[in-house]
Motif scaffolding. Structure first.
Motif, short mmCIF file in Angstrom:
data_model
loop_
_atom_site.label_atom_id
_atom_site.label_comp_id
_atom_site.label_asym_id
_atom_site.label_seq_id
_atom_site.Cartn_x
_atom_site.Cartn_y
_atom_site.Cartn_z
N ASP A 67 1.05 -1.37 0.15
CA ASP A 67 -0.11 -0.08 -0.15
C ASP A 67 0.97 1.36 0.05
OD1 ASP A 67 -2.17 1.62 0.10
OD2 ASP A 67 -2.41 1.33 2.35
N LEU A 68 1.62 1.55 -1.33
CA LEU A 68 2.19 2.81 -1.18
C LEU A 68 1.70 3.80 -2.06
CD1 LEU A 68 5.43 0.75 -2.63
CD2 LEU A 68 4.97 1.75 -0.11
N PRO A 69 1.76 5.06 -1.43
CA PRO A 69 1.19 6.12 -2.32
C PRO A 69 1.79 6.28 -3.85
CG PRO A 69 2.84 7.03 -0.84
CD PRO A 69 2.76 5.40 -0.55
N SER A 70 1.03 6.94 -4.56
CA SER A 70 1.72 7.04 -6.19
C SER A 70 2.63 7.97 -6.01
CB SER A 70 0.43 7.53 -7.05
OG SER A 70 0.07 8.91 -6.46
N TYR A 71 3.40 7.95 -7.07
CA TYR A 71 4.62 9.00 -7.15
C TYR A 71 4.14 10.39 -7.06
CZ TYR A 71 8.04 11.86 -9.44
OH TYR A 71 9.08 12.80 -9.58
N SER A 72 2.88 10.80 -7.66
CA SER A 72 2.35 11.98 -7.88
C SER A 72 2.20 12.80 -6.17
CB SER A 72 1.05 12.26 -8.27
OG SER A 72 1.35 11.73 -9.92
N ALA A 73 1.51 11.57 -5.42
CA ALA A 73 1.20 11.94 -4.20
C ALA A 73 2.55 12.02 -3.42
CB ALA A 73 0.18 10.75 -3.59
N THR A 74 3.39 11.45 -3.74
CA THR A 74 4.62 11.68 -2.91
C THR A 74 5.32 12.60 -3.32
OG1 THR A 74 4.92 9.22 -2.81
CG2 THR A 74 7.01 10.40 -2.37
N THR A 77 3.40 15.73 -1.74
CA THR A 77 3.83 15.85 -0.25
C THR A 77 5.07 16.23 -0.05
OG1 THR A 77 2.15 14.06 0.04
CG2 THR A 77 3.61 14.41 1.81
N ASN A 78 6.30 16.17 -0.75
CA ASN A 78 7.53 16.39 -0.36
C ASN A 78 7.86 17.86 -0.99
OD1 ASN A 78 8.14 13.96 1.06
ND2 ASN A 78 8.54 12.88 -0.55
#
Length: 87
Positions: A67-74, A77-78
């Motif tokens: 259950d990893l966040p998508s690249y876009s969400a990461t 967020t960063n």
């Protein structure tokens, strides 16, 4: 004084080595090496046993879902952290 013949020297050397303790030690050494070689062959990288062990380890370490966040969400967020760091 006569010089011993080559045959007699060889016979004496062989007779000196044919004692029970020497033979038992040599047999034990050779059998131990045979066992080590047999284990090595049984666990060689492409042996059936090695393949079974590799499959068992892979099965034990299998992860069915992450259950990893998508690249876009990461990235979103960063983004503030990266901007603050001057990146």
């Amino acid at each position: 004084m006569s010089v011993p013949s080559l045959e007699s020297l060889i016979s004496q050397a062989v007779a000196a080595r044919l004692d029970t303790a020497f033979i038992e030690k040599e047999v034990e050494t050779r059998v131990a090496k045979l066992v080590v070689d047999a284990i090595e062959a049984a666990l060689h990288r492409y042996s059936p046993t090695s393949e079974l062990v590799a499959k068992a380890v892979a099965d034990a370490l299998r992860v069915n879902a992450l259950d990893l966040p998508s690249y876009s969400a990461t990235a979103l967020t960063n983004m503030p952290i990266l901007e603050a760091a001057g990146a």
